[in-house]
Design an enzyme around this catalytic site. Structure first.
Site, PDB file in Angstrom:
ATOM      1  N   ARG A  49       0.846  -1.192   0.000  1.00  0.00           N
ATOM      2  CA  ARG A  49       0.000   0.000   0.000  1.00  0.00           C
ATOM      3  C   ARG A  49       0.888   1.252   0.000  1.00  0.00           C
ATOM      4  O   ARG A  49       1.242   1.768   1.077  1.00  0.00           O
ATOM      5  CB  ARG A  49      -0.935  -0.010   1.207  1.00  0.00           C
ATOM      6  N   LYS A 207       8.818 -22.909  14.278  1.00  0.00           N
ATOM      7  CA  LYS A 207      10.051 -22.610  15.007  1.00  0.00           C
ATOM      8  C   LYS A 207      10.740 -23.890  15.461  1.00  0.00           C
ATOM      9  O   LYS A 207      11.983 -23.980  15.433  1.00  0.00           O
ATOM     10  CB  LYS A 207       9.730 -21.709  16.195  1.00  0.00           C
TER      11      LYS A 207
END
Length: 442
Positions: A49, A207
């Site tokens: 944006r 993770k």
């Protein structure tokens, strides 16, 4: 002597983390230059944006064409903080092809396709650093990759998701239920509007895959990680844990088998003794406990998420990568040389806390004990308490009502435990299996 030509950095993504990276690069420019040996220059920022106002960033640097930015040819380092699989994967490999090293915070991509990214970096002689992908500001990836490179890591046990730790901490300290604790985490900004990735364990599993791969020098993908979230954890589980001198945490556990020929990686809620260092990790903090053959037990603790902590890890990698660039060298690459298989969850051996709703009549305990014995699961302790018809607890043993039966086992294989639970469900005297939770950290 400091080189005068700046090293050019492209930033992919300018959200919470990216904007903080840009801010630190600007406000700490002199310090970064002194540490690196050359100035660093933010040469472009790719965003979705462009009309959004980004304080402190020159609007001339903003672009929506991330591909063109990484293809420029004069970019030395690309920082990727957009997340997700695509277009991040393509942008990273394109950066390697056009001469740039990469710093990434993208745990999902690294857990899914880390091997291919490492291969691409090696092919083009570039660096791939990702300290920020696991546990935010906590130095963890680099110690495993470098400081413990000459040691043999046998186990990594940790709290690697701040949202779930906050929720479980609130349930433990305030007596709140899961939904109430989640609402508080959302109000404080610890939980996303859609918390699925956190509360169902996907974030922690990614993770765990990264940590297991580094710790054991083998290929571990997110699909190899057994995963359970915290949505089924109840206030009763928290109370039972407290009665055992434990607390409940969502743990990422990566282990090397006793014979050294395989590894396991898993994420699930577990009871851990209050005496264990991880039990004292409160709020949204993270901590990881590493057990190595020579170094012994090491614990890493700190904020595991957020703009500033994650940006700190990104900038640490940026300094390292830029130093390598100046020295015409690369840092540690992929060390997955062992090719150890990842064993299924059924092979994992641990203790279990099982809560059963049973008929309150003579002989029930004997039936339950027989089922455990038939599956080769040894019982450590048993606690039985009757219930009155309205649901409250009272001493009604043998009077034909209902009772809660809590069994804590000795160490057993997960497959044997699963078979035990299935057999228990087949007993007429067992009304239901209220909860199953592993006991770790002893």
């Amino acid at each position: 002597m400091m080189r005068t030509r700046p090293l050019k950095v492209a930033l992919l993504g300018c959200g919470v983390v990216g904007s903080e990276v840009a801010r630190i690069m600007t406000t700490h420019a002199a310090d970064l230059a002194a540490r690196i040996g050359a100035p660093v220059e933010l040469a472009g920022v790719a965003v979705r944006r462009p009309a959004k106002v980004r304080e402190g960033i020159d609007p001339a640097l903003i672009t929506t064409d991330a591909t063109a930015l990484v293809k420029r040819g004069d970019i030395d380092v690309v920082i990727e903080v957009i997340g997700g699989i695509e277009p991040a994967r393509t942008l990273i490999t394109t950066a390697f092809e056009h001469g740039a090293s990469v710093v990434s915070a993208n745990k999902a991509l690294l857990a899914e396709d880390g091997a291919a990214l490492h291969a691409a970096a090696e092919q083009h002689g570039r660096d791939l650093y990702y300290e920020a992908a696991v546990a935010g500001a906590i130095p963890l990836v680099r110690p495993l990759r470098e400081s413990l490179a000459g040691d043999k890591v046998n186990r990594v046990l940790g709290i690697v998701n701040g949202t779930t730790n906050f929720i479980l901490d609130r349930m433990d300290t305030s007596g709140a239920g899961y939904s109430e604790a989640l609402d508080e985490a959302t109000a404080l900004g610890y939980a996303e509007a859609d918390p699925t990735a956190d509360v169902e364990g996907f974030d922690a599993a990614a993770k765990a895959a990264i940590l297991a791969g580094i710790a054991f020098h083998t290929r571990v993908r997110i699909g190899d990680v057994y995963r359970e979230g915290i949505t089924e954890v109840t206030a009763a589980d928290i109370v039972s844990a407290r009665r055992m001198g434990c607390t409940v945490k969502l743990l990422a556990i990566c282990e090397r088998a006793a014979d050294g020929n395989s590894v396991t990686a898993r994420v699930h809620p577990a009871m851990i003794p209050l005496s264990h260092p991880l039990a004292s990790v409160r709020e949204a903090y993270n901590a990881v406990f590493v057990e190595a053959e020579a170094a012994g037990q090491l614990m890493f603790y700190g904020p595991g998420a957020g703009g500033s902590p994650t940006a700190s890890a990104v900038l640490g990698d940026l300094v390292a990568v830029c130093r390598n660039k100046l020295n015409e060298a690369t840092g540690p690459g992929d060390s997955a040389y062992t090719r150890l298989p990842v064993s299924p969850m059924g092979d994992v051996v641990t203790r279990y806390h099982i809560s059963l709703d049973v008929a309150d009549k003579p002989g029930v305990l004997a039936q339950v004990a027989t089922v455990f014995a038939e599956q080769g699961v040894s019982i450590d302790t048993v606690r039985q308490q009757g219930r009155n018809p309205s649901g409250g607890d009272e001493a009604t043993a043998g009077q034909g009502g209902e009772a809660s039966l809590v069994v804590v086992t000795h160490r057993a294989a997960d497959a044997a435990l699963s078979a035990t639970v299935e057999a228990l469900r087949g007993l007429d005297t067992v009304r239901g299996v209220a909860s199953i939770m592993r006991v770790e950290g002893e």
